[in-house]
Design a protein around this motif. Sequence first.
Motif, PDB file in Angstrom:
ATOM      1  N   GLY A 205      11.341  28.395  52.893  1.00  0.00           N
ATOM      2  CA  GLY A 205      11.663  27.368  51.915  1.00  0.00           C
ATOM      3  C   GLY A 205      10.424  26.778  51.272  1.00  0.00           C
ATOM      4  O   GLY A 205       9.323  26.817  51.821  1.00  0.00           O
ATOM      5  N   LYS A 206      10.617  26.210  50.094  1.00  0.00           N
ATOM      6  CA  LYS A 206       9.502  25.611  49.362  1.00  0.00           C
ATOM      7  C   LYS A 206      10.030  24.496  48.468  1.00  0.00           C
ATOM      8  O   LYS A 206      11.117  24.609  47.898  1.00  0.00           O
ATOM      9  N   ILE A 207       9.268  23.392  48.389  1.00  0.00           N
ATOM     10  CA  ILE A 207       9.575  22.280  47.484  1.00  0.00           C
ATOM     11  C   ILE A 207       8.341  22.041  46.621  1.00  0.00           C
ATOM     12  O   ILE A 207       7.219  21.992  47.128  1.00  0.00           O
ATOM     13  N   ASP A 208       8.567  21.883  45.321  1.00  0.00           N
ATOM     14  CA  ASP A 208       7.446  21.686  44.399  1.00  0.00           C
ATOM     15  C   ASP A 208       7.810  20.594  43.404  1.00  0.00           C
ATOM     16  O   ASP A 208       8.345  20.849  42.328  1.00  0.00           O
ATOM     17  N   LEU A 209       7.527  19.349  43.817  1.00  0.00           N
ATOM     18  CA  LEU A 209       7.749  18.188  42.960  1.00  0.00           C
ATOM     19  C   LEU A 209       6.400  17.600  42.568  1.00  0.00           C
ATOM     20  O   LEU A 209       5.392  17.854  43.224  1.00  0.00           O
ATOM     21  N   PRO A 210       6.357  16.788  41.519  1.00  0.00           N
ATOM     22  CA  PRO A 210       5.063  16.204  41.130  1.00  0.00           C
ATOM     23  C   PRO A 210       4.394  15.416  42.249  1.00  0.00           C
ATOM     24  O   PRO A 210       3.178  15.447  42.389  1.00  0.00           O
ATOM     25  N   THR A 211       5.171  14.706  43.059  1.00  0.00           N
ATOM     26  CA  THR A 211       4.590  13.884  44.123  1.00  0.00           C
ATOM     27  C   THR A 211       4.889  14.402  45.512  1.00  0.00           C
ATOM     28  O   THR A 211       4.436  13.821  46.503  1.00  0.00           O
ATOM     29  N   LEU A 212       5.661  15.497  45.617  1.00  0.00           N
ATOM     30  CA  LEU A 212       6.017  16.041  46.930  1.00  0.00           C
ATOM     31  C   LEU A 212       6.023  17.554  46.861  1.00  0.00           C
ATOM     32  O   LEU A 212       6.742  18.151  46.058  1.00  0.00           O
ATOM     33  N   LYS A 213       5.211  18.173  47.708  1.00  0.00           N
ATOM     34  CA  LYS A 213       5.155  19.628  47.789  1.00  0.00           C
ATOM     35  C   LYS A 213       5.198  20.020  49.261  1.00  0.00           C
ATOM     36  O   LYS A 213       4.516  19.414  50.082  1.00  0.00           O
ATOM     37  N   ALA A 214       6.028  21.034  49.570  1.00  0.00           N
ATOM     38  CA  ALA A 214       6.138  21.488  50.956  1.00  0.00           C
ATOM     39  C   ALA A 214       6.289  23.005  50.972  1.00  0.00           C
ATOM     40  O   ALA A 214       6.906  23.593  50.084  1.00  0.00           O
ATOM     41  N   THR A 215       5.716  23.635  51.981  1.00  0.00           N
ATOM     42  CA  THR A 215       5.770  25.094  52.120  1.00  0.00           C
ATOM     43  C   THR A 215       6.177  25.459  53.538  1.00  0.00           C
ATOM     44  O   THR A 215       6.176  24.624  54.437  1.00  0.00           O
ATOM     45  N   ARG A 216       6.544  26.734  53.720  1.00  0.00           N
ATOM     46  CA  ARG A 216       6.920  27.280  55.017  1.00  0.00           C
ATOM     47  C   ARG A 216       8.024  26.443  55.681  1.00  0.00           C
ATOM     48  O   ARG A 216       7.950  26.088  56.848  1.00  0.00           O
ATOM     49  N   ILE A 217       9.054  26.146  54.883  1.00  0.00           N
ATOM     50  CA  ILE A 217      10.173  25.358  55.384  1.00  0.00           C
ATOM     51  C   ILE A 217      11.154  26.269  56.116  1.00  0.00           C
ATOM     52  O   ILE A 217      11.515  27.333  55.624  1.00  0.00           O
ATOM     53  N   ASN A 218      11.567  25.841  57.279  1.00  0.00           N
ATOM     54  CA  ASN A 218      12.604  26.554  58.019  1.00  0.00           C
ATOM     55  C   ASN A 218      13.469  25.546  58.747  1.00  0.00           C
ATOM     56  O   ASN A 218      13.097  24.387  58.919  1.00  0.00           O
ATOM     57  N   GLY A 219      14.652  26.016  59.179  1.00  0.00           N
ATOM     58  CA  GLY A 219      15.535  25.108  59.889  1.00  0.00           C
ATOM     59  C   GLY A 219      16.967  25.564  59.833  1.00  0.00           C
ATOM     60  O   GLY A 219      17.265  26.745  59.589  1.00  0.00           O
ATOM     61  N   THR A 220      17.870  24.629  60.086  1.00  0.00           N
ATOM     62  CA  THR A 220      19.299  24.924  60.092  1.00  0.00           C
ATOM     63  C   THR A 220      20.028  23.929  59.207  1.00  0.00           C
ATOM     64  O   THR A 220      19.542  22.817  58.961  1.00  0.00           O
ATOM     65  N   ALA A 221      21.213  24.349  58.749  1.00  0.00           N
ATOM     66  CA  ALA A 221      22.042  23.471  57.933  1.00  0.00           C
ATOM     67  C   ALA A 221      23.502  23.740  58.252  1.00  0.00           C
ATOM     68  O   ALA A 221      23.897  24.877  58.528  1.00  0.00           O
ATOM     69  N   ASN A 222      24.280  22.681  58.227  1.00  0.00           N
ATOM     70  CA  ASN A 222      25.725  22.794  58.365  1.00  0.00           C
ATOM     71  C   ASN A 222      26.351  22.178  57.128  1.00  0.00           C
ATOM     72  O   ASN A 222      26.055  21.031  56.781  1.00  0.00           O
ATOM     73  N   MET A 223      27.211  22.940  56.469  1.00  0.00           N
ATOM     74  CA  MET A 223      27.836  22.484  55.236  1.00  0.00           C
ATOM     75  C   MET A 223      29.343  22.645  55.369  1.00  0.00           C
ATOM     76  O   MET A 223      29.833  23.580  56.015  1.00  0.00           O
ATOM     77  N   SER A 224      30.077  21.722  54.749  1.00  0.00           N
ATOM     78  CA  SER A 224      31.530  21.800  54.795  1.00  0.00           C
ATOM     79  C   SER A 224      32.104  21.113  53.567  1.00  0.00           C
ATOM     80  O   SER A 224      31.436  20.309  52.906  1.00  0.00           O
ATOM     81  N   GLY A 225      33.354  21.437  53.285  1.00  0.00           N
ATOM     82  CA  GLY A 225      33.987  20.832  52.131  1.00  0.00           C
ATOM     83  C   GLY A 225      35.430  21.246  52.009  1.00  0.00           C
ATOM     84  O   GLY A 225      35.957  22.038  52.793  1.00  0.00           O
ATOM     85  N   ALA A 226      36.079  20.681  51.019  1.00  0.00           N
ATOM     86  CA  ALA A 226      37.465  21.012  50.707  1.00  0.00           C
ATOM     87  C   ALA A 226      37.649  20.834  49.216  1.00  0.00           C
ATOM     88  O   ALA A 226      36.899  20.095  48.555  1.00  0.00           O
ATOM     89  N   GLN A 227      38.635  21.522  48.676  1.00  0.00           N
ATOM     90  CA  GLN A 227      38.886  21.445  47.253  1.00  0.00           C
ATOM     91  C   GLN A 227      39.152  19.995  46.855  1.00  0.00           C
ATOM     92  O   GLN A 227      39.957  19.289  47.452  1.00  0.00           O
TER      93      GLN A 227
END
Length: 651
Positions: A205-227
């Motif tokens: 993963g990578k984030i590139d904002l004017p005031t925030l930059k991050a590299t070598r992002i890893n991790g887990t995510a849980n997502m859910s939803g309904a119509q």
Amino acid sequence: MRRIFLIFLTLVVITLAGMPLALSFYLPSRAEQSAITSLSALGFTEATVQKVESRKGKIVLRDIKLDDKGFSTAKSITAKYSWTGFVTGSFISELTIEGLSLTGEIKKDNKISIAGWGWKNNKDKKDLSSIKTINIQNGSLDLLLNAIGGVNLKYNLQLRQTALSGTEFKGTVSGTQSRFSANAKIKGYLKSSGLWQADLDIDQGKIDLPTLKATRINGTANMSGAQGKHPEFMMQLAAGGMTLFDLPWHSISATINGNTGHHTILAGGKSVGQEGIEFTLNLPNGLNLQELNGSVHTEKLSDLFMYLKANRALAKEVHYPAFLDHIGGLSLEFQTLSQEGGGNHTNLSYNIQNENGSINLKGNGKIDNESKTASGTLSMPSTLLTAPSKGSLLVNGEFQTNFKDANITTKGFISTTIKDAALALGPLDIKNINSTITFDDLTSFSTPKGQKISFSLPLKNTIEQNGQAELSIQNGKKIAIDKATLDLFGGKIGSTPIILGEGKDLGNFILSLADINLGEAGTTLDIEGLFLYGLLKGAMPIKIKEGEFFVKDGLLKNAGPGIIRFTPSKIPAFLQGDDLYLETARMALENYHYDFFEIRIDGPLNGVSKIIINARGHNPDLFEKRPVALNLNIEAPLKPLFINIIEQKKL
């Protein structure tokens, strides 16, 4: 009867012989219809097919438009079928969708809208349950989000029907956006009711904002939803490196929790290059960096300043109050309060506190992004200090910092009122320190010269004393104590300038004595049978080595005539002996009136020193007032003599 049987048998044979031929025409048509029905069951009810190809055991639909405007399309859909499946009710065994390209957006009500797609309860969904496997290859989704703009997702998925979870899926996803990118493995399920859940393993993963930059992002995510409901997600992420407001950090961890409409971010990390600095950050409104709170902890204040200077957040000319390092670790907590001027002006509050709570500075500030300035106030009510400082401290001030370019400058003042404080001056504890010290140059962290300070030595309460000095601090490091005087025993003790800081131990200095009343001083000495009368003056050069005080060539002498009466119950070792000189000295000291008297001292205050006593005088009661010269060489510890005067610091 036989004729009828033969006719029936012939019809059966003709039917069986013609069935494959009939199925060869019927099954492809049925497969085409089933593939389209499956698309409808997946939510694409407006699909139109431009081209159909029939092959042995499969039907291929090409150039599919999933909505009337062609925003969502699929290159091809391949359906595998068999006549045995037709008989058993699982007509299509595998469905492969190639190049499923979707276009959508998250609307203002935070609901997902994808062109040509809508998850509705319809009769076609039962057809999905008969398809064992659905493959989506080289798929993509272009999604427009109000908060961050467009996102492009590329994915490969495999969907399998289960009785328990509905449609289970797994595969790979990669997402790119002008400010973000990441790859992930994904698995989850999709139920006929529209309820879905997905678990992701994220890497690269990578984030590139004017005031925030991050590299070598890893991790887990849980997502859910309904119509019709907001998609919810919770992410646990780590990053190898990050820069926040152009400051580098490592060992980053973050938790992101919420939904597509609103989410919070909690993050933390450690400084790069200068160890001992850690930060925590709470963004209650996602990546809106105008609304945040957090903290920065440093083991030493000087470490934080060195880190900021190394990363050009402070100019080289900016100095820091290194003399405050002794208060230990500090935590800076901050929070944005409001915004003005279309977000260009940010109001914030902050709090600076040390680990034991004896320092608790609070303040408010404003950051003006147009003029590139930060201004504010700070204060601390009268607060009791803990050891070794003790006493109390009151602080107030104001500042304005210009950060338009690399030459960062700060104007303003900080005023500190110190009451009854203590300070370790080498091996001595100076107490009852009182002063109001003003820093009028916050760039160099310096004070004007000549700031008055009062103090006292740790003497008995019965001993009157009054210490005065002038103090100045330069470049946050050099503490100069000038014109130090102590009214004591009817006279004065002065000192040459004393320099503290600059990364060095306490420097050498010379104590000068004038008009010291020997009668008052003598009563405090731990010497039995001693009476003194007269005045004393002289100089005591003090050298400091490894935290110990040493007197080097100290010389004290009389300022006018005086009297020594020494009548101990037990003769001290330096006067013991049978020779005529020592006997004469013992007799003379019973009432010795001197015209000349000096003491030479060389050695440690906390050890055995060489002491030479020279005197010229007489005893009016003996020898017809004939002159008696004394010359005594003594090796003895000084500390026991002054145990009732100065309490030396235990090292």
